[in-house]
Design a protein around this motif. Structure first.
Motif, PDB file in Angstrom:
ATOM      1  N   TRP A 551       6.750 -19.982  15.664  1.00 50.03           N
ATOM      2  CA  TRP A 551       8.210 -19.915  15.507  1.00 50.03           C
ATOM      3  C   TRP A 551       8.594 -18.959  14.375  1.00 50.03           C
ATOM      4  O   TRP A 551       9.581 -18.239  14.461  1.00 50.03           O
ATOM      5  N   MET A 552       7.794 -18.949  13.299  1.00 51.03           N
ATOM      6  CA  MET A 552       8.080 -18.103  12.140  1.00 51.03           C
ATOM      7  C   MET A 552       7.439 -16.719  12.244  1.00 51.03           C
ATOM      8  O   MET A 552       7.562 -15.906  11.307  1.00 51.03           O
ATOM      9  N   ALA A 553       6.775 -16.425  13.340  1.00 47.83           N
ATOM     10  CA  ALA A 553       6.000 -15.190  13.464  1.00 47.83           C
ATOM     11  C   ALA A 553       6.797 -13.910  13.171  1.00 47.83           C
ATOM     12  O   ALA A 553       6.276 -13.013  12.495  1.00 47.83           O
ATOM     13  N   PRO A 554       8.046 -13.751  13.656  1.00 48.35           N
ATOM     14  CA  PRO A 554       8.755 -12.499  13.353  1.00 48.35           C
ATOM     15  C   PRO A 554       8.895 -12.233  11.857  1.00 48.35           C
ATOM     16  O   PRO A 554       8.733 -11.091  11.410  1.00 48.35           O
ATOM     17  N   VAL A 555       9.188 -13.279  11.086  1.00 48.84           N
ATOM     18  CA  VAL A 555       9.333 -13.107   9.638  1.00 48.84           C
ATOM     19  C   VAL A 555       7.974 -12.924   8.978  1.00 48.84           C
ATOM     20  O   VAL A 555       7.788 -12.049   8.124  1.00 48.84           O
ATOM     21  N   ILE A 556       7.001 -13.752   9.377  1.00 49.41           N
ATOM     22  CA  ILE A 556       5.667 -13.681   8.771  1.00 49.41           C
ATOM     23  C   ILE A 556       5.030 -12.313   9.015  1.00 49.41           C
ATOM     24  O   ILE A 556       4.469 -11.695   8.108  1.00 49.41           O
ATOM     25  N   LEU A 557       5.136 -11.814  10.252  1.00 49.80           N
ATOM     26  CA  LEU A 557       4.549 -10.510  10.565  1.00 49.80           C
ATOM     27  C   LEU A 557       5.221  -9.395   9.776  1.00 49.80           C
ATOM     28  O   LEU A 557       4.562  -8.470   9.290  1.00 49.80           O
ATOM     29  N   GLY A 558       6.562  -9.448   9.656  1.00 49.74           N
ATOM     30  CA  GLY A 558       7.269  -8.425   8.888  1.00 49.74           C
ATOM     31  C   GLY A 558       6.815  -8.376   7.445  1.00 49.74           C
ATOM     32  O   GLY A 558       6.639  -7.296   6.872  1.00 49.74           O
ATOM     33  N   LEU A 559       6.585  -9.552   6.839  1.00 46.52           N
ATOM     34  CA  LEU A 559       6.126  -9.605   5.450  1.00 46.52           C
ATOM     35  C   LEU A 559       4.656  -9.202   5.346  1.00 46.52           C
ATOM     36  O   LEU A 559       4.279  -8.375   4.504  1.00 46.52           O
ATOM     37  N   PHE A 560       3.818  -9.786   6.201  1.00 44.98           N
ATOM     38  CA  PHE A 560       2.380  -9.544   6.134  1.00 44.98           C
ATOM     39  C   PHE A 560       2.035  -8.080   6.416  1.00 44.98           C
ATOM     40  O   PHE A 560       1.122  -7.509   5.788  1.00 44.98           O
ATOM     41  N   LEU A 561       2.742  -7.458   7.350  1.00 42.91           N
ATOM     42  CA  LEU A 561       2.450  -6.073   7.736  1.00 42.91           C
ATOM     43  C   LEU A 561       3.304  -5.057   6.986  1.00 42.91           C
ATOM     44  O   LEU A 561       3.415  -3.906   7.421  1.00 42.91           O
ATOM     45  N   SER A 562       3.912  -5.459   5.882  1.00 39.51           N
ATOM     46  CA  SER A 562       4.834  -4.566   5.175  1.00 39.51           C
ATOM     47  C   SER A 562       4.175  -3.251   4.771  1.00 39.51           C
ATOM     48  O   SER A 562       4.764  -2.175   4.920  1.00 39.51           O
ATOM     49  N   ILE A 563       2.928  -3.293   4.265  1.00 35.17           N
ATOM     50  CA  ILE A 563       2.261  -2.059   3.821  1.00 35.17           C
ATOM     51  C   ILE A 563       2.003  -1.111   4.999  1.00 35.17           C
ATOM     52  O   ILE A 563       2.395   0.062   4.942  1.00 35.17           O
ATOM     53  N   PRO A 564       1.361  -1.549   6.091  1.00 37.16           N
ATOM     54  CA  PRO A 564       1.172  -0.601   7.209  1.00 37.16           C
ATOM     55  C   PRO A 564       2.484  -0.169   7.856  1.00 37.16           C
ATOM     56  O   PRO A 564       2.597   0.982   8.295  1.00 37.16           O
ATOM     57  N   ILE A 565       3.487  -1.053   7.918  1.00 33.67           N
ATOM     58  CA  ILE A 565       4.771  -0.661   8.513  1.00 33.67           C
ATOM     59  C   ILE A 565       5.420   0.434   7.692  1.00 33.67           C
ATOM     60  O   ILE A 565       5.884   1.455   8.226  1.00 33.67           O
ATOM     61  N   VAL A 566       5.467   0.260   6.372  1.00 32.82           N
ATOM     62  CA  VAL A 566       6.085   1.272   5.504  1.00 32.82           C
ATOM     63  C   VAL A 566       5.273   2.560   5.555  1.00 32.82           C
ATOM     64  O   VAL A 566       5.839   3.665   5.609  1.00 32.82           O
ATOM     65  N   ALA A 567       3.949   2.443   5.542  1.00 37.28           N
ATOM     66  CA  ALA A 567       3.104   3.638   5.597  1.00 37.28           C
ATOM     67  C   ALA A 567       3.336   4.420   6.888  1.00 37.28           C
ATOM     68  O   ALA A 567       3.466   5.654   6.870  1.00 37.28           O
TER      69      ALA A 567
END
Length: 608
Positions: A551-567
């Motif tokens: 249920w929390m996956a959209p938020v958790i993934l956004g936080l957890f993957l912040s470094i590769p997403i920004v890169a």
């Protein structure tokens, strides 16, 4: 240019000659429509909560939901108005349109380009492109250009002087190109403009404010100056700058959003703002005498960092101009106005942190005497923008805490097999829960979809955005990327609000324009805390229940993957790949106006 007081004053000229008709009806429709939608949604969520009585957490949830829904509801109703205006092709305000002969100007206008530690060659290449575009109109003699430097770096300052001398030689503009360096940076950009007004403003009935990344066509500038001459009650005309020259994935995503969704939003707010429009600080023409009489900014009092120089000066200057009896208009359909966006999420958040402090400062301006209520509304919206992030976070956490509390979660046993917040809320009232969810998502996402639909009424823009299919794919990808980056933005903005309230100053740094990449060490320094938060949230959610983690996956993934997403989104390679396949295209890439072509050629030549 006297310094204005906030303790005294009265609104002059409540109704102005250029005020559009039926303004009370327009504003009632937008604000009343948003209030009605909010009331309907609030009643539905209250009905879901009322089953076993409303406790403190449920009361907080209701208050947060109402405030946030009202926020998106106003944007939705305003966008509906903008959508109708675009598809019905209503005429431009103040007689300003892209077609027709250019007016013959009788007065002089100054173009002001403030700069602070910017790359001089890049800056002046853009100014030269504007200069030549005005020259092509045959009315260059009515314009003077001022580079107003607040640069503190000695090496850059020397390069500015050399680049400016070279610009004069290239253009032959010794009579109408001027450079001034200010050693005292008091009041930052606002002080830079004010110092020019006090020294030179009397010679120019109008001044047009540019940013370091601004580009405007000569035709648009001439039309703006003509509109100022023809409407003596107008103090400011704000254009809608289109974001261009994006190369990184993040910049291209932003420019597509601005090009497709931006006009719907801008036409809507221009429709109900009327003669009480706002000011965004650049790509706007201003009546110099009105600005001198009403735009002198006072020092703010209070606790740090609210006291001192007004940082987000544009909103306050607009409010003071309107208090002084002057009209302010936005003309979003004029075209020919461009700017560049930040190349990465990191750069956007750095700039956003400075704006956060400036907008929260406006709480000291809100009680000022004599302001028009729409001006106060602008200030409140600017303040509220930065509180929405912590409010969304609180809403999400409380929406999770209530079902956990009802399910009997205890600290000595963090396990609830099969637990799901969705199941809990649906049990309260399945039909209402689903109805409220879809209503909220529809109101939130509708402005994007309306922006996409306007492409079908403008064949050239649709073709320039890659066609209907590619534009739709671009909209979907932009929405997904924005959703992934939303938790990071929410976290950083919430932290920024806390820092401002704790008295931490944002500083004043030069902005990056082209390259948004950071080394791994920089990414870790900026986003390690966000990543750790994502790991902890994911671990705790999974320990309670795998269903909760899902249920929390959209938020958790956004936080957890912040470094590769920004890169990834900061790289030019990803952005240019999407450009090659037609994703995030804009018309200005396929049929660029001459001022953009010339600026790009000059920058390339000067760089070499």
């Amino acid at each position: 240019m006297p310094v204005q007081t906030l303790r005294e004053g009265r609104l002059a000229n409540p109704v102005l000659p250029t005020t559009p008709g039926a303004m009370a009806w327009r504003r009632t429709l937008v604000i009343g429509g948003a209030a009605l939608l909010t009331l309907i949604a609030a009643y539905q969520i209250w009905w879901v909560l009322r089953g076993s009585g409303t406790d403190v957490l449920e009361g907080l949830l209701l208050l947060l939901f109402v405030a946030l829904f009202a926020w998106i509801a106003q944007a939705f109703v305003s966008a509906v108005a903008g959508f109708i205006l675009i598809v019905t092709r209503r005429g431009g305000r103040l007689g300003l349109t892209r077609q027709g002969e250019l007016p013959t100007l009788a007065s002089r206008t100054a173009l002001l380009m403030p700069t602070y530690n910017e790359e001089p060659e890049r800056l002046l290449a853009g100014l030269q492109a504007i200069y030549e575009s005005l020259q092509a109109t045959g009315q260059l003699a009515k314009f003077d250009f001022f580079v107003l430097s607040d640069t503190t770096d000695a090496e850059i300052r020397g390069a500015e002087a050399r680049a400016f001398a070279s610009l004069r030689e290239r253009t032959g503009g010794h009579a109408n190109l001027f450079y001034r360096h200010r050693s005292d940076n008091h009041e930052r950009k606002a002080g830079n403009i004010a110092e020019w007004v006090r020294r030179f403003g009397g010679a120019y009935p109008q001044m047009l404010i540019l940013d370091a990344d601004s580009l405007m066509t000569g035709e648009t500038i001439v039309r703006l100056a003509g509109a100022m001459e023809g409407h003596p009650d107008v103090a400011l005309i704000q254009t809608l700058p289109m974001i261009v020259n994006g190369n990184t994935l993040f910049a291209r995503m932003q420019q597509f959003a601005g090009r497709v969704y931006g006009p719907v939003i801008a036409h809507g707010i221009a429709w109900w703002h009327g003669a009480e429009s706002n000011y965004w600080g650049h790509n706007a023409i201003i009546r110099t005498r009105a600005f001198a009489d009403q735009g002198g900014l006072p020092e703010l009092f209070g606790i740090k960092p609210f006291r001192g120089t007004v940082l987000s000066h544009d909103f306050v200057e607009a409010a003071l101009l309107r208090r002084g009896g002057w009209a302010l208009h936005m003309v979003p359909g004029l075209g020919g106005s461009y700017e560049e966006g930040p190349p990465s999420l990191t750069d956007m958040l750095v700039r956003d942190r400075r704006w956060c402090q400036g907008n929260l400062q406006h709480s000291a301006v809100l009680p000022a005497k004599g302001l028009h209520w729409v001006s106060r509304w602008h200030l409140m919206m600017g303040i509220g923008h930065y509180f929405t992030s912590p409010m969304w976070a609180m809403l999400m956490l409380i929406g999770l805490a209530i079902p956990l509390q009802k399910a009997g979660l205890a600290w000595d046993s963090l396990k609830l097999p099969g637990f799901s917040p969705t199941a809990y809320w649906r049990e309260q009232d399945p039909e209402r829960f689903v109805w409220v969810f879809f209503l909220t998502m529809a109101v939130l996402l509708a402005p994007k979809f309306m922006g996409y639909l306007t492409l079908f009424f403008d064949r050239d823009t649709c073709r320039g955005c890659g066609g209907a299919i590619r534009a739709f794919l671009s909209m979907v990808l932009e929405t997904l990327l924005a959703a992934l980056m939303a938790p990071v933005t929410m976290y950083v903005q919430s932290r920024g609000v806390a820092e401002v309230l704790a008295g931490k100053d944002s500083g004043w740094d030069a902005q990056r324009r082209d390259d948004g990449t950071l080394p791994l060490s920089g990414l870790v320094r900026n986003y390690a805390g966000v990543t750790v938060l994502g790991v902890m949230a994911g671990w705790m959610a999974y320990m309670i229940s795998p269903s909760l983690a899902a249920w929390m996956a959209p938020v958790i993934l956004g936080l957890f993957l912040s470094i590769p997403i920004v890169a990834l989104t900061s790289t030019r390679a990803a952005g240019l790949f999407l450009r090659r396949i037609g994703i995030f295209s804009i018309p200005e890439e396929h049929t660029p106006p001459q001022v953009l072509v010339r600026a790009a050629k000059l920058r390339e030549a000067l760089h070499k």
